[in-house]
Design a protein around this motif. Sequence first.
Motif, short mmCIF file in Angstrom:
data_model
loop_
_atom_site.label_atom_id
_atom_site.label_comp_id
_atom_site.label_asym_id
_atom_site.label_seq_id
_atom_site.Cartn_x
_atom_site.Cartn_y
_atom_site.Cartn_z
N UNK A 437 0.42 -1.47 -0.13
CA UNK A 437 -0.18 0.08 -0.16
C UNK A 437 0.92 1.44 -0.12
N UNK A 438 2.11 1.45 0.49
CA UNK A 438 3.09 2.43 0.93
C UNK A 438 3.47 2.54 -1.21
N UNK A 439 3.63 1.32 -1.38
CA UNK A 439 4.13 1.70 -3.52
C UNK A 439 2.83 2.45 -4.14
N UNK A 440 1.71 1.59 -3.89
CA UNK A 440 0.12 2.00 -4.36
C UNK A 440 0.15 4.24 -3.77
N UNK A 441 0.62 4.19 -2.63
CA UNK A 441 0.17 5.38 -1.79
C UNK A 441 1.15 6.52 -2.54
N UNK A 442 2.55 6.01 -3.31
CA UNK A 442 3.64 6.97 -3.92
C UNK A 442 3.21 7.21 -5.15
N UNK A 443 2.81 6.41 -6.45
CA UNK A 443 2.41 6.01 -7.77
C UNK A 443 1.37 6.95 -7.70
#
Length: 475
Positions: A437-443
């Motif tokens: 979810x951290x990756x999704x948040x940044x993208x």
Amino acid sequence: MPAPALSWPRHWLAGDRRRSLRRRLLLFLLLPLMMLLVAGAAVTYLGALAYSNRIHDRNLVDSAMALAQLLNQRPAGEKLTAQARFLLEYDPDGRNYFSIRSMRHGITTGSDDLAPSDHPPQLDRGAVLYDTRFFDRKIRVAALVMPNRYEPSDLLTVSVAETLEDRRRRAREILLLAIPTQTVLILAMFALVWFGVNHGLRELQPLTERLARREHDLAPITDADVPEEVQPLTRTIDGLFGRLRSMLNLQERFIADAAHQLRTPLAGLRVHADRLQRPQTPEETADAIGQIQRLVERASRSTSQLLALTRAQSTQVHDLADQTIDLATLIPELVGLRVQEAIAAGIDLGYEGLSQPIWMHGSPTQLQELLDNLIDNGLRYAGRGSMVTVRLSQAAGEILLSVEDNGPGVPSAYLSQLGERFFRVPGGGGDGSGLGLAIAQRIAEYHGAALRYHSGSEGGLVVELRFPAHPAEPA
């Protein structure tokens, strides 16, 4: 004996390769100064010539008036004496000419070839000045009209002329007097410019010394002692330092995250490797090998997730939003790639969307990374026998993309912490790394999308993203 090879000082050669700001400034200032000297000489000569012409014209008019006065004073029928003619024609710096023309009798005295003016003088109107040619020489003529005292019905035109050599000679003399003065002034200005350039460049010395004392300090260099003209450069360097600090911070965070994520799998690998070195039953050996395989898979997934997070954190907006994408075509394709995995996990993965195109700016690769992490989060935590639905819609100038599951969901107290690195809901189970979810948040942030989490209608988790829509379909 061979001739010695020519060698040049190294600093000369280096100076040829390097661009010197001091040399460029001096050249840019010296060349205009030299052109100014030439222009000043030309202006001085023209001014001197105009002054010389004015003085000679005045003398020429005086000579014409003196000759007219002489004619009025001589007795009737008396001609000019040889001495008078000599005085009228003599000029040590050139040659003088004169003529006395009667309206009735023509030339009475003087040069027959002295051409009259195209605009003849008028009686009692003063002298007229004009230029003409006398044989192959250009001359200046002053002419005036006077009554013939011996024939009242006749008019006399008195003309006095001179060559132009003396005028030009006087202008050249004035120029030769002015050039040394102008040269001295130009040299003085150049010396002042040289001093000013060197003094101005020394204003950069504090900045140079401050940078030379730095080792690992990437703080901004723009300060009160930086000249205003250099501040655009220092601000650019500050921007470069800022990007470098971000890269170093990203590197440090990656190293810390890698150490955090790989510590447990590596410790487990060491324990099970030690188990295999001791005598084991076949069942114990198989269990140790199985544990090692799971730990290797976990370490591999953690590494992949860390690399994905690093890419998402380091990617710039202009690198992402470089394509126009039809999400109505892209999202179903990406969901279809995960169907077999969902079937193997016992989860019903579905898609609901529109048939017409939905356009936006973005990176297909990054959007695939984002959707894979959201689907993976649902497959990992929703539980066997659950449903995961991907929905795509468009309304009010926004694109809505959501991933909803009907699993156990997330307690409302932890919803605000979703998207933080390494955060996992206590008691949620699964073997995730807490990075998806951290990756999704940044993208999502780099695509200008708003991401939020809330509970679904069936108690599961809904991850909702709102993207800005493309204003029009591309041609």
